[in-house]
Design a protein around this motif. Structure first.
Motif, short mmCIF file in Angstrom:
data_model
loop_
_atom_site.label_atom_id
_atom_site.label_comp_id
_atom_site.label_asym_id
_atom_site.label_seq_id
_atom_site.Cartn_x
_atom_site.Cartn_y
_atom_site.Cartn_z
N UNK A 49 -25.17 31.11 -3.65
CA UNK A 49 -24.62 30.50 -2.43
C UNK A 49 -25.74 30.02 -1.51
N UNK A 50 -26.83 30.78 -1.44
CA UNK A 50 -27.98 30.36 -0.62
C UNK A 50 -28.54 29.03 -1.12
N UNK A 51 -28.59 28.86 -2.44
CA UNK A 51 -29.08 27.60 -3.00
C UNK A 51 -28.16 26.44 -2.64
N UNK A 52 -26.83 26.73 -2.67
CA UNK A 52 -25.86 25.69 -2.32
C UNK A 52 -26.01 25.30 -0.86
N UNK A 53 -26.20 26.29 0.04
CA UNK A 53 -26.38 26.00 1.46
C UNK A 53 -27.67 25.23 1.71
N UNK A 54 -28.73 25.57 0.98
CA UNK A 54 -29.99 24.84 1.14
C UNK A 54 -29.81 23.37 0.78
N UNK B 178 -23.82 36.43 4.27
CA UNK B 178 -24.57 35.88 5.41
C UNK B 178 -25.50 36.91 6.04
N UNK B 179 -25.03 38.17 6.18
CA UNK B 179 -25.84 39.14 6.92
C UNK B 179 -26.38 40.29 6.08
N UNK B 180 -26.02 40.34 4.80
CA UNK B 180 -26.51 41.40 3.91
C UNK B 180 -26.05 42.80 4.33
N UNK B 181 -25.13 42.90 5.24
CA UNK B 181 -24.62 44.20 5.69
C UNK B 181 -23.56 44.70 4.71
N UNK B 182 -23.27 46.01 4.74
CA UNK B 182 -22.21 46.54 3.87
C UNK B 182 -20.87 45.89 4.16
N UNK C 84 -22.68 41.68 -2.46
CA UNK C 84 -22.80 40.48 -1.60
C UNK C 84 -22.46 39.21 -2.38
N UNK C 85 -21.22 39.10 -2.80
CA UNK C 85 -20.74 37.90 -3.48
C UNK C 85 -19.55 37.32 -2.73
#
Length: 217
Positions: free
Chosen positions: A109-114, A84-88, A45-46
């Motif tokens: 990326x989550x930190x950047x979006x926050x 975004x969705x943690x799916x395969x 998930x990158x």
């Protein structure tokens, strides 16, 4: 890397300091030609940003049959769905030439979006554009004959360079066949006729569209 980020709509409006924050969270890595970066079904998930080289996103079955979904070049990115969705992973990615990427993990990326929630709206807008493009591709496959799909693919991939429409990359007949769901032999016949008619000029690493392609073949 900051200059590359500025060419990507998702990051284009960020200030230099904000771009530097993204750079600080990214790792840079190079890969040779024909390297598999992502396999369909992987749990990685990158987000990958292309610095140099080209890659193809594709689907394949157990028999080795392959469909190319998209060819991506510098300043394009991939892997946004999984962060975004943690799916395969929904498709495989392979390099078509030596490539260099910046890789941003989901946590980074989550930190950047926050810190920059407006980027989420841009990401939604970009995903919407991709869905519309996919809808057009499905429509073309369902409603166009093989020639129409070849012509549409050539036009969609061409850029205006100094007044000429140019596909500025090496594109084999097999590549085109895998993008439109046809045989290489049929694509080769169509391309040969277009070249013979003076409509296109294939060169070693690009294809020049000399004039408006005919409506039918």
């Amino acid at each position: 890397m900051e200059q590359i980020l500025k060419t990507i709509p998702l990051f284009a409006d960020l200030e230099d300091e904000e771009l530097q924050t993204i750079v600080s969270h990214a790792a840079t890595k190079s890969f040779p030609k024909n390297a598999i970066i992502i396999n369909e079904g992987d749990d990685t998930n990158s987000l990958y940003i292309i610095h140099s080289g080209k890659v193809k996103a594709f689907l394949s079955n157990e028999d080795g049959k392959e469909v190319i979904l998209r060819i991506m070049k510098p300043s394009d990115y991939f892997g946004e769905l999984s962060i975004l969705d943690n799916a395969p992973r929904s498709a495989s990615i392979m390099t078509m030439e030596p490539c260099k990427f910046s890789i941003i993990s989901k946590d980074a990326f989550d930190k950047i979006l926050d810190a920059h929630p407006e980027m989420a709206r841009k990401l939604v807008a970009e995903l919407t554009r991709m869905i519309r493009s996919l809808t057009d591709s499905v429509r073309n496959l369902a409603l166009m004959d093989v020639y129409g799909r070849v012509a549409r693919t050539l036009l969609d991939m061409a850029d205006d360079i100094d007044g000429s429409m140019v596909i500025n990359q090496k594109l084999t007949h097999q590549d085109i066949a895998r993008m439109i769901g046809s045989s290489r032999e049929m694509v080769s016949r169509i391309m040969k006729d277009l070249q013979k008619g003076g409509y296109i000029s294939p060169e070693s690493k690009r294809i020049v569209i000399n004039e408006k392609l005919p409506p039918g073949w």
